[in-house]
Design a protein around this motif. Structure first.
Motif, PDB file in Angstrom:
ATOM      1  N   GLU A 112       0.884  -1.155   0.187  1.00 18.30           N
ATOM      2  CA  GLU A 112       0.018  -0.047  -0.093  1.00 18.30           C
ATOM      3  C   GLU A 112       0.706   1.166  -0.060  1.00 18.30           C
ATOM      4  N   HIS A 113       0.504   2.315  -0.615  1.00 17.61           N
ATOM      5  CA  HIS A 113       1.018   3.543  -0.881  1.00 17.61           C
ATOM      6  C   HIS A 113       2.481   3.460  -1.949  1.00 17.61           C
ATOM      7  N   PHE A 114       2.372   2.196  -2.489  1.00 13.31           N
ATOM      8  CA  PHE A 114       3.836   2.108  -3.364  1.00 13.31           C
ATOM      9  C   PHE A 114       3.943   3.022  -4.475  1.00 13.31           C
ATOM     10  N   THR A 115       2.757   3.298  -5.251  1.00 14.08           N
ATOM     11  CA  THR A 115       2.956   4.385  -6.246  1.00 14.08           C
ATOM     12  C   THR A 115       3.528   5.646  -5.697  1.00 14.08           C
ATOM     13  N   GLU A 116       2.676   6.185  -4.688  1.00 10.40           N
ATOM     14  CA  GLU A 116       3.043   7.491  -4.093  1.00 10.40           C
ATOM     15  C   GLU A 116       4.248   7.520  -3.557  1.00 10.40           C
ATOM     16  N   HIS A 117       5.032   6.719  -3.121  1.00  9.90           N
ATOM     17  CA  HIS A 117       6.362   6.704  -2.669  1.00  9.90           C
ATOM     18  C   HIS A 117       7.331   6.513  -3.647  1.00  9.90           C
ATOM     19  N   ALA A 118       7.031   5.669  -4.729  1.00 14.32           N
ATOM     20  CA  ALA A 118       7.657   5.401  -5.963  1.00 14.32           C
ATOM     21  C   ALA A 118       8.099   6.485  -6.721  1.00 14.32           C
ATOM     22  N   VAL A 119       7.204   7.568  -6.734  1.00 14.13           N
ATOM     23  CA  VAL A 119       7.158   8.954  -7.626  1.00 14.13           C
ATOM     24  C   VAL A 119       7.711  10.076  -6.915  1.00 14.13           C
ATOM     25  N   SER A 120       7.434   9.883  -5.748  1.00 15.53           N
ATOM     26  CA  SER A 120       7.461  11.062  -4.852  1.00 15.53           C
ATOM     27  C   SER A 120       8.923  11.352  -3.937  1.00 15.53           C
ATOM     28  N   GLU A 121       9.351  10.262  -3.627  1.00 12.70           N
ATOM     29  CA  GLU A 121      10.477   9.968  -2.390  1.00 12.70           C
ATOM     30  C   GLU A 121      11.681  11.253  -2.787  1.00 12.70           C
ATOM     31  N   ASN A 122      11.955  11.363  -3.966  1.00 15.83           N
ATOM     32  CA  ASN A 122      12.994  12.305  -4.155  1.00 15.83           C
ATOM     33  C   ASN A 122      12.848  13.338  -5.321  1.00 15.83           C
ATOM     34  N   VAL A 123      11.306  13.552  -5.402  1.00 16.80           N
ATOM     35  CA  VAL A 123      11.205  14.589  -6.469  1.00 16.80           C
ATOM     36  C   VAL A 123      11.594  16.069  -5.931  1.00 16.80           C
TER      37      VAL A 123
END
Length: 659
Positions: free
Chosen positions: A207-218
């Motif tokens: 859960e929340h994979f996509t959110e963190h995959a695209v946001s962690e270092n943006v």
């Protein structure tokens, strides 16, 4: 607008299409190991039990096949993975060179064991094809794949190796263990998105994979990416005086990073999925090695997939490229839960980096010592913090007990005890160490000039520093010479001696990232900051997965506060494909947004999300989008132009070891 850089740990890798010799600088050659460095590395050789060969047995167990050479190229002939560069000088029949910590050399020898391996009758891994492993679990009709590497090219090559030796079977499911790019980036190399859309392939993730995959270092992506050059040694030559090992694996691939969004999110520990006859039980571990992560237990096989929560090294509580501090206590608690829930039923433990461990007794001992390592780091750091010690002091005080320190899988090849204890302090206490002097410090350049003045001038410092260098007191020499360089970056003698110092510290480092940091620092002091190379920014898949809100948050970070001061601009953004309006308001030097149109907007901008993605990727400019009709601006068009003019373009090659 410049493209967003979103690099989640590995590609980090920042695929640089540049070598050290192509940066336009006259190249200074590295120096040999000093007697002090040779002595330090000999001491390490004597202190640890290098006669223990269990890891080598495990790393080579079950080998099915491997190609004689391993160089993987992209469609245009570009090399995206080259193990041959390491094979040229790393071999089990060669002792550690004087310029490499013998413990790190051992880790490199283990990570060089590449090919297709049998973990269990139904579980196979391809190792040594990227920083991470790709795992194939055999179902009734096809493969369930865990963590398809960084690049599509390396994942495809691994699948080809499996198909050649185990038979051609379709992929029926992919499991992303967590939200770092080396665990999902190669997915399009093995899966066609049309098959996902047709429900022929399932993709599972926490859960929340996509959110963190695209946001962690943006948000901080540019700074993280520059620092990742240091952490991963992207520009270092592959030799005994350069890049040797990355800790988790040899290095990172530099191919095409992709993403196909999950079709099912796993939400709680104990949740099960049976796919193609294979039953999987999931353990949720958010906030450990990644903000979204999960382990997977296979009851039919008595096998436990540990994602990246238990690898054969001490991991990072705070990664050197920069990130939010991880929770060492939560990490330990999740490992304890793993033992409680799955310990009695596990005969093989395997994960997304390194090699497996077999045998229940061995696995339980391993899990306990990894758990206790993270808990000891947490508890003793907090203990000393509560006695008034600062992060720097704590990092020089905490020592693991022998039973934890001597375990090879607890050695600091990736994370280190010193920077992890400081990370625990930072998590609880922040940057301020409590001393009034550090509350409002001078900037480094101003402070350096006063230090040099108080210390009698650069010449006097250099004379003393050279004497201390000859005694092997490299940590202090680096501290002193940093002041000389920041006070006067044109002082060539100071830069050269500091480079020599960093180099010896790198030769002694047990951690792959620490070695890379020191050696990259030495390189830039000698040759200047690189100014060429193509940075592998966020992939189109990642950009497309970003919601508008995330894009607007990034715009807000790019807004130049001084340019925006005293201005007020209101823009309505209408996404014609999403049928969603937004308003952007620049006021008081900041950008805010709302999911509705503003009645008093200066301009109305109509475009598709795809057009905004193309602008973000740098494929087209806003002006080109207007000219082609892909973007329409109504109202006061100059307001939109003015807004775009306030957005900074971040310089990638900013200075680190010089002001």
């Amino acid at each position: 607008m410049t493209p967003i850089i979103s690099l989640a740990r590995a590609s980090l890798t920042v695929a640089l299409a540049v070598s050290l010799s192509s940066t336009g600088h006259a190249q200074s050659q590295p120096k040999p190991a000093t007697e002090a460095t040779k002595a330090a590395n000999r001491e390490m050789q004597q202190r640890l039990n290098f006669n223990d060969r269990d890891d080598f047995d495990n790393a080579t167990r079950g080998l099915i096949a491997k190609p004689d050479t391993l160089t993987i190229k992209g469609d245009k002939g570009n090399v995206v993975w080259d193990l041959e560069a390491y094979k040229a000088f790393i071999s089990v029949d060669k002792p550690a060179p004087d310029t490499v910590n013998p413990s790190l050399w051992r880790n490199a020898l283990l990570n060089m064991q590449y090919g297709l391996f049998k973990v269990h009758d139904k579980i196979f891994q391809v190792r040594g094809y990227d920083l991470s492993n790709i795992t194939f679990v055999r179902g009734d009709t096809g493969w369930i794949v865990f963590d398809p590497l960084i690049s599509a090219e390396t994942a495809r090559a691994a699948y080809d190796l499996v198909s050649k030796n185990l038979g051609v079977f379709p992929i029926v499911a992919v499991v992303y263990s967590h939200s770092h790019v080396d665990h999902y980036g190669g997915v399009r190399g093995i899966v066609d998105e049309k098959d996902v859309e047709a429900n022929k392939v399932q993709i599972l993730a926490p859960e929340h994979f996509t959110e963190h995959a695209v946001s962690e270092n943006v948000i901080a992506g540019n700074a993280m990416s520059r620092r990742a050059i240091y952490m991963y040694g992207a520009l270092l030559p592959r030799n005994a005086q350069g890049g040797v090992n990355g800790g988790l694996g040899q290095t990172t691939s530099t191919g095409t990073t992709t993403l196909i969004e999950p079709t099912r999110m796993i939400k709680k520990t104990g949740e099960e999925a049976t796919i193609d006859g294979v039953t999987m039980m999931f353990q949720m571990t958010p906030g450990t090695e990644a903000p979204a992560e999960m382990n997977t237990y296979f009851p039919q096989f008595r096998a436990m997939w540990m994602a990246e929560n238990a690898t054969n090294t001490m991991h990072n509580i705070l990664t050197l490229r920069g990130a939010q501090v991880r929770d060492a206590l939560k990490w330990a608690n999740h490992l304890n839960e793993t033992i409680d829930l799955y310990g009695a039923g596990t005969d093989v433990k395997f994960q997304s980096h390194h090699w497996p461990i077999w045998g229940n007794t061995n696995i339980i001992d391993y899990w306990k010592k990894q758990r206790d390592m993270y808990k000891y780091i947490h508890d003793q750091s907090v203990n000393l913090m509560n006695k008034g010690y600062t992060g720097v002091e704590i990092s020089n005080m905490v020592k693991l007990p022998p039973e934890l320190d001597r375990a090879w899988f607890n050695r600091g090849y990736y994370g280190t005890l010193k920077h992890n204890t400081r990370a625990v302090y930072q998590r609880y206490m922040g940057f301020y160490d409590g001393n009034p002097t550090t509350l409002d410090q001078l900037p480094p350049e101003e402070a350096a000039k006063k230090y040099v003045e108080y210390m009698g001038g650069a010449a006097a410092i250099l004379q003393r520093a050279k004497a201390d260098f000859d005694k092997g007191e490299y940590r202090w020499v680096a501290e002193a010479l940093k002041q000389v360089v920041f006070a006067d970056p044109s002082n060539r003698d100071g830069k050269e001696l500091l480079a020599d110092t960093y180099e010896q510290m790198g030769y002694q480092a047990e951690s792959g990232p620490w070695r890379s940091v020191y050696l990259q620092g030495a390189y830039e002091l000698r040759n200047g900051v690189p100014d060429a190379g193509g940075i592998n920014t966020a992939s189109p898949d990642t950009i497309r997965a970003m919601p508008p809100e995330m894009t607007f948050d990034y715009f807000a970070v790019r807004l130049n506060g001084e340019k925006a001061a005293g201005k007020k601009i209101i823009l309505n953004i209408d996404f014609s494909d999403l049928k969603k309006p937004y308003s952007l308001v620049v006021e008081n030097g900041v950008l805010n947004y709302a999911a509705r149109s503003a009645p008093d907007a200066d301009a109305q901008v109509t475009l598709t999300k795809a057009t905004l993605d193309s602008i973000q990727l740098g494929e087209i400019t806003p002006e080109q989008a207007i000219t082609t009709g892909n973007m329409k601006v109504e109202g006061r068009r100059e307001a939109f132009v003015e807004f775009v003019g306030m957005l900074d373009k971040f310089p990638f090659w900013f200075h680190i070891v010089t002001p």
